[in-house]
Design a protein around this motif. Structure first.
Motif, short mmCIF file in Angstrom:
data_model
loop_
_atom_site.label_atom_id
_atom_site.label_comp_id
_atom_site.label_asym_id
_atom_site.label_seq_id
_atom_site.Cartn_x
_atom_site.Cartn_y
_atom_site.Cartn_z
N GLN A 243 0.83 -1.21 0.00
CA GLN A 243 0.00 0.00 0.00
C GLN A 243 0.86 1.26 0.00
N THR A 244 1.90 1.27 0.82
CA THR A 244 2.78 2.44 0.88
C THR A 244 3.54 2.61 -0.42
N TYR A 245 3.96 1.51 -1.02
CA TYR A 245 4.67 1.56 -2.30
C TYR A 245 3.81 2.21 -3.37
N LYS A 246 2.57 1.79 -3.47
CA LYS A 246 1.67 2.34 -4.47
C LYS A 246 1.37 3.82 -4.20
N LYS A 247 1.13 4.15 -2.93
CA LYS A 247 0.80 5.53 -2.58
C LYS A 247 1.99 6.45 -2.80
N ALA A 248 3.17 5.96 -2.46
CA ALA A 248 4.38 6.78 -2.63
C ALA A 248 4.61 7.11 -4.10
N ASN A 249 4.39 6.14 -4.97
CA ASN A 249 4.54 6.40 -6.40
C ASN A 249 3.52 7.42 -6.90
N GLU A 250 2.32 7.39 -6.35
CA GLU A 250 1.29 8.34 -6.75
C GLU A 250 1.62 9.76 -6.31
N LEU A 251 2.14 9.88 -5.08
CA LEU A 251 2.29 11.20 -4.47
C LEU A 251 3.66 11.85 -4.72
N CYS A 252 4.66 11.06 -5.06
CA CYS A 252 6.03 11.60 -5.11
C CYS A 252 6.68 11.56 -6.48
N ASP A 253 6.00 11.00 -7.48
CA ASP A 253 6.69 10.80 -8.76
C ASP A 253 7.06 12.10 -9.47
N LYS A 254 6.37 13.18 -9.15
CA LYS A 254 6.70 14.47 -9.79
C LYS A 254 7.23 15.49 -8.78
N GLU A 255 7.68 15.00 -7.63
CA GLU A 255 8.09 15.89 -6.55
C GLU A 255 9.60 16.16 -6.55
N SER A 256 9.95 17.28 -5.94
CA SER A 256 11.35 17.61 -5.72
C SER A 256 11.90 16.77 -4.57
N PHE A 257 13.13 16.32 -4.70
CA PHE A 257 13.78 15.60 -3.62
C PHE A 257 14.10 16.53 -2.46
N PRO A 262 3.95 18.42 1.10
CA PRO A 262 3.58 17.82 2.39
C PRO A 262 3.05 16.41 2.24
N GLU A 263 2.30 16.15 1.14
CA GLU A 263 1.75 14.82 0.93
C GLU A 263 2.86 13.80 0.67
N CYS A 264 3.82 14.18 -0.15
CA CYS A 264 4.95 13.29 -0.43
C CYS A 264 5.77 13.05 0.83
N GLU A 265 5.97 14.10 1.61
CA GLU A 265 6.76 13.95 2.84
C GLU A 265 6.05 13.05 3.85
N ARG A 266 4.72 13.14 3.92
CA ARG A 266 3.98 12.30 4.86
C ARG A 266 4.07 10.82 4.49
N ILE A 267 3.91 10.50 3.20
CA ILE A 267 3.97 9.09 2.81
C ILE A 267 5.40 8.57 2.95
N THR A 268 6.37 9.44 2.79
CA THR A 268 7.76 9.02 2.98
C THR A 268 8.02 8.74 4.45
N ASP A 269 7.45 9.55 5.34
CA ASP A 269 7.57 9.28 6.77
C ASP A 269 6.96 7.93 7.12
N ILE A 270 5.84 7.62 6.50
CA ILE A 270 5.20 6.31 6.72
C ILE A 270 6.12 5.19 6.25
N ALA A 271 6.74 5.40 5.09
CA ALA A 271 7.66 4.39 4.56
C ALA A 271 8.81 4.14 5.53
N TYR A 272 9.37 5.20 6.09
CA TYR A 272 10.49 5.02 7.00
C TYR A 272 10.05 4.48 8.35
N ASP A 273 8.81 4.75 8.75
CA ASP A 273 8.28 4.12 9.96
C ASP A 273 8.16 2.61 9.75
N GLU A 274 7.71 2.21 8.56
CA GLU A 274 7.59 0.78 8.26
C GLU A 274 8.96 0.10 8.22
N MET A 275 9.97 0.82 7.80
CA MET A 275 11.32 0.25 7.76
C MET A 275 11.84 -0.07 9.15
#
Length: 479
Positions: A243-257, A262-275
């Motif tokens: 779920q996080t993989y799919k959401k991250a691709n949706e929210l961050c594919d056009k974002e600046s690193f 905020p949406e991309c940063e939130r899903i990334t925080d979730i990804a790192y929490d899962e790690m």
């Protein structure tokens, strides 16, 4: 204070002022003043000279960049000059490149002494480290607003000015073969500075900068490719959920690193929490526990170019202790540093207020490939910040013709990684290395540098067999 003590103090101040005044008009004298006689906690003799100090890049605002040059261990006059840059943006090349990666001096666990790195890159080249831009490491500006107005464009301009001014202080390097290297956000710094040098050379015949090529590792290159590769690596390694993989691709594919939404940063925080509490910069090595480093890294993951952990996961902490020692700063002639008045490995202020950061430097690659520069990219394959997959997507986007297909390369009879040669670019992976390849695999990193400087391919299996046969023959002949 007695009259004698006052007189002695005035004599010291007069001597220091005279030296500084003389050095302003005499670059060679300043070179002599920059020579480092010894380092605190140095219990060994050296077979090379090294220098450290400041080069002013903007007189009006008082911007000055700190450098540290370590000459080659053998015949430095015949060796090229190699510049190393760390990324961030906002991280010190002294903290990482010098003190735990490619430099000759690494800091011991006591934070008070240093030891020699047997795989230092100054065994094959004159090695120059630069704290860039201002506000990073010991580099400073007399105009405080400069620290909050850094960006890619000014960083390249100041670095070019640094090189031109530095070569006046070290004229023996004028016209010397010159290569740029670095990692992570230096994936912007290195090609942008290379571009600035190439353009400067076209406009100024007889330029002292004889640039031959550049090499970057685990480099931020193209925001789209880097995001796609990042989340693909996380998912394939079993670090994040479907779920996080799919959401991250949706929210961050056009974002600046550097400045994600905020949406991309939130899903990334979730990804790192899962790690969980692992080191994203090296997912299979232990973390430095008990000092808050892991949590801080997870929350600041997009400030790339920070820490990669190895057998000693606390190398950054040793550097913090060592480079804050007054005696170390005196030995390195580091009389100024950032606005915090405390030396830090990475400046949060510089990163927070970073201005311009293009979403891609692939256009720079295309320009520099056409100019004929030697360009290499290398990648540690256990990095979950700028993973190998990200770099492969970026290279694919260049649509280069393959010259030599994908194959393994070898070090000491074992697979060191994999490599592919394209028209205008060579790609090398390093098996089992994290974000900071020279920290995790120092011998392999040195082999990459040697091949890069020589313009030769990484050793194939056939060379390993030939080497073993030659060794066996020598043993037989010795009887």
């Amino acid at each position: 204070m007695s009259f004698w003590n006052w007189g002695f103090l005035l004599f010291i101040l007069f001597s220091l002022n005279s030296s500084l005044t003389l050095s302003d008009s005499d670059p060679i004298t300043q070179q002599q003043l920059d020579q480092v006689s010894s380092l605190p906690g140095q219990s060994f003799n050296l077979d090379f000279s090294h220098y450290a100090g400041y080069v002013t890049v903007n007189e009006e605002s008082g911007r000055a960049l700190f450098y540290w040059l370590t000459q080659a261990t053998e015949d430095p006059a015949s060796k090229p000059l190699v510049l190393w840059l760390n990324g961030g943006p906002g991280c010190s090349s002294i903290a990482f490149g010098m003190a735990e990666e490619v430099g000759p001096f690494h800091v011991n666990k006591d934070g008070k002494s240093v030891y020699l790195n047997p795989y230092s890159w100054n065994t094959v080249a004159n090695l120059l480290f630069l704290d860039s831009p201002v506000g990073v490491g010991y580099s400073y500006s007399n105009t405080s607003e400069d620290i909050r107005s850094n960006g890619d464009k000014r960083t390249a301009e100041d670095a070019l000015q640094f090189l031109l001014n530095w070569l006046e202080r070290f004229p023996e390097y004028k016209g010397r073969d010159f290569y740029l290297t670095g990692e992570s956000y230096a994936g912007h710094y290195v090609p942008q500075l290379s571009q600035a040098i190439v353009r400067y050379n076209k406009a100024n015949t007889g330029s002292p900068i004889n640039i031959k090529g550049y090499m970057v590792g685990n480099a931020l290159t193209d925001d789209y490719s880097d995001h796609v590769g990042l989340f693909q690596f996380m998912w394939a390694a079993g670090l994040i959920s479907d779920q996080t993989y799919k959401k991250a691709n949706e929210l961050c594919d056009k974002e600046s690193f550097i400045h994600p939404s905020p949406e991309c940063e939130r899903i990334t925080d979730i990804a790192y929490d899962e790690m969980g509490d692992i080191d994203a910069y090296s997912i299979f090595t232990p973390t430095c526990t008990g000092n808050g480093v892991t949590k801080r890294l997870r929350r600041k993951w997009h400030r790339v170019g920070h820490i990669g952990q190895s057998y000693d996961p606390c190398t950054e902490q040793h550097s913090i202790a060592y480079f804050n020692l007054p005696e170390v700063q005196n030995a390195l002639h580091a009389y100024h540093f950032n606005s915090s008045k405390t030396w830090v490995t990475c400046s949060g202020v510089v990163g927070m207020y970073w201005q311009d950061s293009p979403i891609s430097v692939l256009d720079v690659y295309q320009e520099l490939i056409s100019s004929g520069l030697r360009i290499w990219m290398f990648s540690g394959d256990t990095d979950a910040v700028i993973p190998t997959a990200s770099t492969r997507y970026s290279i694919d986007a260049l649509n280069l013709t393959t010259i030599s297909p994908w194959r393994a390369w070898y070090e000491d009879g074992q697979v060191g990684g994999w490599t592919q040669k394209y028209e205008g670019l060579t790609f090398v992976t390093v098996r089992g290395a994290g974000h900071e390849v020279p920290l995790h695999k120092p011998k392999q990193a040195l082999s990459i540098l040697k091949s890069f400087l020589a313009g030769t391919s990484m050793a194939p299996f056939e060379q390993v067999i030939e080497s073993k046969i030659d060794s066996a023959s020598q043993q037989v002949n010795s009887f």
